[in-house]
Design an enzyme around this catalytic site. Structure first.
Site, short mmCIF file in Angstrom:
data_model
loop_
_atom_site.label_atom_id
_atom_site.label_comp_id
_atom_site.label_asym_id
_atom_site.label_seq_id
_atom_site.Cartn_x
_atom_site.Cartn_y
_atom_site.Cartn_z
N GLU A 1 11.51 4.37 25.27
CA GLU A 1 10.14 5.36 25.11
C GLU A 1 10.22 6.44 23.78
OE1 GLU A 1 7.97 5.85 27.74
OE2 GLU A 1 8.80 5.23 29.19
N CYS B 1 7.48 14.52 22.50
CA CYS B 1 7.04 13.29 22.02
C CYS B 1 5.55 13.01 21.66
CB CYS B 1 8.05 12.01 22.62
SG CYS B 1 7.57 12.59 23.97
P1 NAD Z 1 18.29 9.49 18.69
O1 NAD Z 1 17.40 8.48 18.57
O2 NAD Z 1 19.16 10.19 17.23
O3 NAD Z 1 19.02 9.71 20.14
C1 NAD Z 1 18.73 9.25 21.55
C2 NAD Z 1 20.60 8.47 22.40
O4 NAD Z 1 20.50 7.61 21.17
C3 NAD Z 1 20.98 9.79 22.06
O5 NAD Z 1 21.41 9.91 23.51
C4 NAD Z 1 22.03 9.24 21.56
O6 NAD Z 1 22.84 9.56 21.73
C5 NAD Z 1 21.70 8.24 20.87
N1 NAD Z 1 22.71 7.71 20.04
C6 NAD Z 1 22.63 8.13 18.69
N2 NAD Z 1 22.68 7.84 18.34
C7 NAD Z 1 23.34 6.24 18.08
C8 NAD Z 1 23.99 5.09 17.49
N3 NAD Z 1 23.18 5.19 16.34
N4 NAD Z 1 24.11 4.09 18.42
C9 NAD Z 1 24.17 4.43 19.66
N5 NAD Z 1 23.05 5.41 20.30
C10 NAD Z 1 23.47 6.44 19.70
O7 NAD Z 1 17.26 10.85 19.33
P2 NAD Z 1 15.99 11.95 17.94
O8 NAD Z 1 15.79 10.19 17.56
O9 NAD Z 1 16.97 12.86 17.57
O10 NAD Z 1 14.91 11.61 18.80
C11 NAD Z 1 13.97 12.31 19.36
C12 NAD Z 1 12.51 10.99 18.42
O11 NAD Z 1 12.83 10.63 20.21
C13 NAD Z 1 11.44 11.36 18.51
O12 NAD Z 1 10.90 10.44 17.65
C14 NAD Z 1 10.85 11.58 19.80
O13 NAD Z 1 9.46 11.02 19.26
C15 NAD Z 1 11.29 10.46 21.06
N6 NAD Z 1 11.35 11.06 21.71
C16 NAD Z 1 10.17 10.54 22.99
C17 NAD Z 1 10.67 11.20 24.37
C18 NAD Z 1 9.06 9.62 25.36
O14 NAD Z 1 9.46 9.87 26.40
N7 NAD Z 1 8.40 8.85 24.70
C19 NAD Z 1 10.42 12.12 24.55
C20 NAD Z 1 11.34 12.68 23.83
C21 NAD Z 1 12.17 11.92 22.63
#
Ligand code: NAD
Length: 471
Positions: free
Chosen positions: A225, A259
């Site tokens: 997602e 998002c």
């Molecule tokens: P992220 O991708 O940095 O983190 C998401 C998850 O990944 C967290 O639980 C984190 O602990 C884990 N994570 C972080 N770094 C990691 C690594 N190196 N290895 C393994 N796991 C790791 O989150 P973000 O990028 O800040 O989130 C924002 C993005 O998420 C935006 O693009 C937003 O649009 C999207 N988003 C999508 C939805 C949806 O439902 N489609 C909902 C919310 C956010």
């Protein structure tokens, strides 16, 4: 105030052992079949409902600490959203779980054919920080409804909500089938080394690639997602006042950290002035003249995300807003006019309270603009023109399309939610989530009493001609 543990530190032996033990326990429960009966599934969903109802105040407090969410916002977009998803699931679960009878061809008669949803096994859910409760527990609802065991990994960037999930889940749900591991990169990396039956990830593209690479080791199916830039097209026949109110509601909910928030507006030149004025009016109506003082206006998750969003302002001309409260991680609702399309603001998903407004002379230009870019998670169109509505719905690709509103399609559990192309893969909510986290097993049951020799060798031209008719 909750103080977060250091999630960047490498794991020690005890933490590694906890991950390993939790995984083994879940695997054992999944293999035992104890999570398969409908009664277990509904029991877990009822328990999750009780958790949300009985701890509303604490959850609202945690969401306020993490993201400055107001009571109303925390309830509608997180707790209430989940309660409605559980209610919908409980109402329909029996029907979703039933064998789905399908036609059996003549060649396989006498016989019956059906599709039987079966649990996948153990599902890893990796949550995101912007709706830290909803995005961790909504996939959990789907996983439990489908009879799976689940390991929840809430986002470390929303530490108060993460800690509460960790504390409450084992008190309400079956601890042998649902576990919570907190933390960031290090524990997630360790979790990704295990052999899951499905990985459900919400977040950005960079980590999604890490998840997919890890999943490929065991050929584990993934749901991703993701996000991207969701465009909002405003055409000349739209009701400008209602359009502005709805855009302001969706764009600045959770300070733009959604998002499916409208990332930018594309408006026809002839109504641009009217729309801008209406947006300003709607902003004052909803957040007052000093939005940073509004209790209904949220905070940016942390200093580094505030710095990221602020950097997008670059040297753009700010039409409205732009005020920042560094200490409280707040940025006022901000409108930028006709930004440089090569700027970071227009190349990245904004995921914050800046709304660029792009002008075109006519709507066909706006459609071409969107079509030239990656397929969005959500596409918004404001218009009273039925032909245009039909054209956009039927010819533009997006995870979801919403006409004359933004984000509200999320409130309908009958609509699957998910991206397409770079905005994600796989859908959930309601029956889509149930199907996503089930294996839809094909079943055919034959009888012995009629065994037509037609399909067996030796073949002849006559046999083949008859076979062609039967298949
Ligand atoms: P992220 O991708 O940095 O983190 C998401 C998850 O990944 C967290 O639980 C984190 O602990 C884990 N994570 C972080 N770094 C990691 C690594 N190196 N290895 C393994 N796991 C790791 O989150 P973000 O990028 O800040 O989130 C924002 C993005 O998420 C935006 O693009 C937003 O649009 C999207 N988003 C999508 C939805 C949806 O439902 N489609 C909902 C919310 C956010």
């Amino acid at each position: 105030m909750y103080s977060a543990p250091d999630h960047t530190a490498p794991l020690d032996a005890a933490e590694n052992a906890l991950i390993n033990d939790s995984y083994q326990q879940l695997k054992q429960s999944a293999n035992s079949g104890r999570t398969h009966p409908l009664q277990w599934r509904t029991g877990q969903l009822e328990a999750l409902k009780a958790l949300l109802e009985q701890h509303q105040d604490a959850l609202i407090q945690a969401l306020h600490e993490d993201l400055g969410k107001s009571v109303a916002e925390a309830w509608t977009s997180e707790i209430g959203f989940l309660l409605s998803d559980i209610k919908h699931t409980l109402k329909h679960l029996k029907r979703w779980s039933k064998p789905r009878k399908v036609r059996t061809p003549l060649i396989a008669q006498p016989g019956t054919s059906y599709i039987l949803p079966e649990p996948l096994g153990v599902v890893l859910v990796i949550g995101a920080w912007n709706y830290p409760l909803q995005l961790t527990l909504a996939p959990c609802i789907a996983a439990l409804a489908a009879g799976n065991c689940v390991l929840l990994k809430p986002s470390e960037l929303a530490p108060a909500t993460s800690a509460l999930i960790k504390k409450l889940i084992p008190r309400y749900l079956d601890p042998s089938a649902i576990a919570v591991i907190e933390g960031g990169e290090a524990p997630t990396t360790a979790l990704l080394r295990c052999h899951w039956d499905h990985i459900f990830y919400t977040g950005g593209e960079a980590v999604a690639k890490i998840v997919m690479r890890a999943a490929s080791e065991y050929l584990t199916p993934v749901t991703l997602e993701l996000g991207g830039k969701s465009p909002c097209l405003v055409e000349r026949s739209a009701d400008i006042e209602v359009t502005a109110r709805r855009i302001v509601w969706g764009k600045w909910m959770n300070a733009g950290q959604t998002c499916i928030a409208p990332d930018y507006i594309i408006v026809e030149e002839c109504i641009k002035e009217a729309l801008l004025n209406a947006l300003k009016r709607a902003l004052v109506e909803q957040y007052g003249k000093q939005p940073l003082r509004s209790n209904d206006y949220g905070t940016i998750i942390n200093a580094s995300h505030l710095a990221r969003v602020r950097s997008y302002l670059g040297d753009h001309t700010i039409y409205h807003g732009g005020v920042i409260d560094e200490q409280r991680h707040k940025m006022a609702p901000t409108i930028v006019l006709d930004p440089n399309l090569d700027s970071a603001l227009m190349q990245n998903e904004i995921f914050g309270p800046i709304l660029p407004v792009i002008t075109t002379t006519q709507i066909s230009e706006s459609l071409a603009f969107v079509r030239d870019r990656p397929k969005p998670l959500a596409l918004y169109l404001f218009t009273n023109d039925a032909t245009l509505t039909h054209r956009v719905i039927n010819t533009m690709s997006a995870g979801s399309v919403c006409v004359n509103d933004v984000m509200l399609f999320m409130a309908n559990p009958a609509l699957p939610f998910g991206g397409v192309g770079s905005s994600g893969m796989g859908q959930y909510h309601g029956s889509a989530g149930f199907d996503r986290l089930s294996h839809l097993k094909s079943v055919m049951v034959r009888k012995f009493w009629l065994d037509v020799a037609l399909r067996y060798a030796p073949f002849s031209a006559r046999k083949l001609a008859m076979l062609k008719k039967l298949l």
